[in-house]
Design a protein around this motif. Structure first.
Motif, PDB file in Angstrom:
ATOM      1  N   VAL A  23      -0.225 -16.220  38.141  1.00 41.41           N
ATOM      2  CA  VAL A  23       0.949 -17.083  37.990  1.00 41.41           C
ATOM      3  C   VAL A  23       2.160 -16.263  37.573  1.00 41.41           C
ATOM      4  O   VAL A  23       3.256 -16.420  38.134  1.00 41.41           O
ATOM      5  CB  VAL A  23       0.665 -18.201  36.967  1.00 41.41           C
ATOM      6  CG1 VAL A  23       1.944 -18.977  36.641  1.00 41.41           C
ATOM      7  CG2 VAL A  23      -0.406 -19.150  37.494  1.00 41.41           C
ATOM      8  N   TYR A  24       1.989 -15.374  36.620  1.00 38.70           N
ATOM      9  CA  TYR A  24       3.120 -14.581  36.133  1.00 38.70           C
ATOM     10  C   TYR A  24       3.678 -13.682  37.232  1.00 38.70           C
ATOM     11  O   TYR A  24       4.906 -13.568  37.382  1.00 38.70           O
ATOM     12  CB  TYR A  24       2.680 -13.732  34.939  1.00 38.70           C
ATOM     13  CG  TYR A  24       3.756 -12.802  34.445  1.00 38.70           C
ATOM     14  CD1 TYR A  24       4.819 -13.270  33.693  1.00 38.70           C
ATOM     15  CD2 TYR A  24       3.719 -11.446  34.750  1.00 38.70           C
ATOM     16  CE1 TYR A  24       5.819 -12.420  33.247  1.00 38.70           C
ATOM     17  CE2 TYR A  24       4.711 -10.587  34.314  1.00 38.70           C
ATOM     18  CZ  TYR A  24       5.750 -11.087  33.560  1.00 38.70           C
ATOM     19  OH  TYR A  24       6.738 -10.226  33.133  1.00 38.70           O
ATOM     20  N   ASN A  25       2.804 -13.050  37.992  1.00 35.60           N
ATOM     21  CA  ASN A  25       3.269 -12.078  38.988  1.00 35.60           C
ATOM     22  C   ASN A  25       3.790 -12.725  40.261  1.00 35.60           C
ATOM     23  O   ASN A  25       4.672 -12.157  40.930  1.00 35.60           O
ATOM     24  CB  ASN A  25       2.132 -11.109  39.325  1.00 35.60           C
ATOM     25  CG  ASN A  25       1.923 -10.058  38.261  1.00 35.60           C
ATOM     26  OD1 ASN A  25       2.734  -9.166  38.075  1.00 35.60           O
ATOM     27  ND2 ASN A  25       0.814 -10.166  37.527  1.00 35.60           N
ATOM     28  N   TRP A  52      11.525  -6.221  38.865  1.00 36.70           N
ATOM     29  CA  TRP A  52      12.086  -4.872  38.920  1.00 36.70           C
ATOM     30  C   TRP A  52      11.198  -3.864  38.204  1.00 36.70           C
ATOM     31  O   TRP A  52      11.383  -2.656  38.347  1.00 36.70           O
ATOM     32  CB  TRP A  52      13.480  -4.867  38.309  1.00 36.70           C
ATOM     33  CG  TRP A  52      14.462  -5.769  39.004  1.00 36.70           C
ATOM     34  CD1 TRP A  52      14.277  -6.405  40.196  1.00 36.70           C
ATOM     35  CD2 TRP A  52      15.773  -6.125  38.565  1.00 36.70           C
ATOM     36  NE1 TRP A  52      15.389  -7.152  40.510  1.00 36.70           N
ATOM     37  CE2 TRP A  52      16.324  -6.999  39.537  1.00 36.70           C
ATOM     38  CE3 TRP A  52      16.534  -5.803  37.445  1.00 36.70           C
ATOM     39  CZ2 TRP A  52      17.592  -7.545  39.419  1.00 36.70           C
ATOM     40  CZ3 TRP A  52      17.803  -6.351  37.324  1.00 36.70           C
ATOM     41  CH2 TRP A  52      18.323  -7.211  38.308  1.00 36.70           C
ATOM     42  N   MET A  53      10.244  -4.369  37.428  1.00 34.02           N
ATOM     43  CA  MET A  53       9.324  -3.501  36.690  1.00 34.02           C
ATOM     44  C   MET A  53       8.061  -3.279  37.524  1.00 34.02           C
ATOM     45  O   MET A  53       7.682  -4.134  38.331  1.00 34.02           O
ATOM     46  CB  MET A  53       8.967  -4.148  35.346  1.00 34.02           C
ATOM     47  CG  MET A  53       8.204  -3.246  34.390  1.00 34.02           C
ATOM     48  SD  MET A  53       7.700  -4.153  32.898  1.00 34.02           S
ATOM     49  CE  MET A  53       9.276  -4.820  32.359  1.00 34.02           C
ATOM     50  N   ASN A  54       7.433  -2.164  37.338  1.00 38.19           N
ATOM     51  CA  ASN A  54       6.216  -1.839  38.079  1.00 38.19           C
ATOM     52  C   ASN A  54       5.142  -2.899  37.855  1.00 38.19           C
ATOM     53  O   ASN A  54       4.949  -3.398  36.744  1.00 38.19           O
ATOM     54  CB  ASN A  54       5.715  -0.461  37.645  1.00 38.19           C
ATOM     55  CG  ASN A  54       4.499  -0.029  38.428  1.00 38.19           C
ATOM     56  OD1 ASN A  54       3.369  -0.308  38.040  1.00 38.19           O
ATOM     57  ND2 ASN A  54       4.721   0.663  39.534  1.00 38.19           N
ATOM     58  N   ALA A  81       1.071  -5.064  30.188  1.00 36.99           N
ATOM     59  CA  ALA A  81       1.723  -5.809  29.108  1.00 36.99           C
ATOM     60  C   ALA A  81       0.909  -7.049  28.742  1.00 36.99           C
ATOM     61  O   ALA A  81       0.734  -7.357  27.553  1.00 36.99           O
ATOM     62  CB  ALA A  81       3.137  -6.198  29.521  1.00 36.99           C
ATOM     63  N   TRP A  82       0.364  -7.738  29.743  1.00 37.20           N
ATOM     64  CA  TRP A  82      -0.445  -8.909  29.454  1.00 37.20           C
ATOM     65  C   TRP A  82      -1.777  -8.527  28.825  1.00 37.20           C
ATOM     66  O   TRP A  82      -2.336  -9.295  28.035  1.00 37.20           O
ATOM     67  CB  TRP A  82      -0.670  -9.713  30.733  1.00 37.20           C
ATOM     68  CG  TRP A  82       0.454 -10.660  31.000  1.00 37.20           C
ATOM     69  CD1 TRP A  82       1.385 -10.575  31.985  1.00 37.20           C
ATOM     70  CD2 TRP A  82       0.771 -11.828  30.248  1.00 37.20           C
ATOM     71  NE1 TRP A  82       2.275 -11.615  31.887  1.00 37.20           N
ATOM     72  CE2 TRP A  82       1.923 -12.406  30.839  1.00 37.20           C
ATOM     73  CE3 TRP A  82       0.208 -12.451  29.135  1.00 37.20           C
ATOM     74  CZ2 TRP A  82       2.511 -13.576  30.345  1.00 37.20           C
ATOM     75  CZ3 TRP A  82       0.787 -13.609  28.641  1.00 37.20           C
ATOM     76  CH2 TRP A  82       1.920 -14.164  29.242  1.00 37.20           C
TER      77      TRP A  82
END
Length: 272
Positions: free
Chosen positions: A143-145, A97-99, A106-107
């Motif tokens: 991986v995170y995205n 939900w975040m851009n 952030a990373w």
């Protein structure tokens, strides 16, 4: 006779946003700046084989990691109660939900030399480590995205696996590994192929993640295409040729994955 009017908007949409853009890519890839036919643009793509192989390699690593994390997590979610499933799926989707750029920024804050991880290790007199501007940081960003793109198709398939099928396998003497290898995995093949495709395709063509987390030393094929259209070395013809080659590679990968895809009914009949 059924009216063809309802299909007209979809046809117009496909022509404007799919067929025409793809046609322009092909046109630019096989022409020069003055409009003459040429194969030089495609031949020059070979100069960037190292970048292409790096993109494929890092994307494959990210896809494998997403699968290793996403498969057991999807199974755990699918076996939970309905309320628990909804909560866990919401938590997985919450970062989406975040851009996209904000998540990647952030990373950067976490991985940089004075970031949270190096500050934590600094409390014990360790570091600082070079975490950002590395291939590992690029894979971490992928991986995170894209992990939710692996979990959701797996979860949607696993929720359809009847618990009675698993119980029947256990009653027939199958242990935990036997249930997974002979029941759960075969029935979840459609979710596996979809998840791998949905993670690998955006990973191999990404450019924001590699630019922000990988630095200039980890150029990927998406960055190269972006530079041809928006960089100082403006060359849309070469950029289109690279895009066309990448498109062909992605289509080949998808066709290979489709060879392993089997309908749910076929898998159930094979098990029975």
């Amino acid at each position: 006779m059924k009216s063809k009017l309802p299909s007209v908007p979809y046809l117009v949409w496909a022509v404007l946003f799919i067929i025409i853009p793809l046609g322009l890519v092909v046109l630019f890839a096989f022409t020069t700046a003055d409009g003459k036919f040429t194969l030089e643009n495609l031949m020059r793509v070979g100069d960037y084989t190292a970048v292409l192989m790096r993109s494929l390699w890092l994307s494959a690593i990210a896809t494998v990691i997403c699968f290793v994390i996403g498969y057991p997590l999807s199974f755990i979610i699918s076996r939970a109660e309905t309320g628990g499933q909804n909560l866990m799926i919401m938590l997985i989707m919450l970062p989406m939900w975040m851009n996209f750029l904000l998540r990647t920024y952030a990373w950067m804050t976490i991985l940089e030399k004075n970031g949270l991880i190096n500050r934590f290790f600094g409390l014990f007199g360790i570091g600082p480590f070079e975490l950002i501007n590395t291939p590992g940081a690029v894979v971490l960003g992928m991986v995170y995205n894209y992990l939710p793109f692996m979990i959701l198709p797996l979860y949607s398939v696993m929720t359809k696996i009847d618990k009675r099928v698993i119980e029947a396998a256990q009653d027939l003497g199958a242990n935990t590994m036997g249930v997974f290898s002979r029941v759960v995995i075969p029935l979840s093949v459609p979710g596996i192929t979809t998840g791998i495709t949905m993670v690998f395709v955006p990973s191999v063509s990404t450019f924001i993640i590699s630019r922000m987390l990988g630095g200039g030393g980890n150029l990927l094929i998406g960055d190269l295409i972006d530079l041809q259209f928006l960089g100082n070395a403006y060359n849309p013809h070469l950029g289109s040729a690279i895009s066309l080659v990448l498109m062909v590679i992605i289509l080949l990968c998808i066709s290979i994955m489709n060879q392993f895809d089997t309908s749910e009914e076929d898998m159930e009949s094979m098990i029975l």
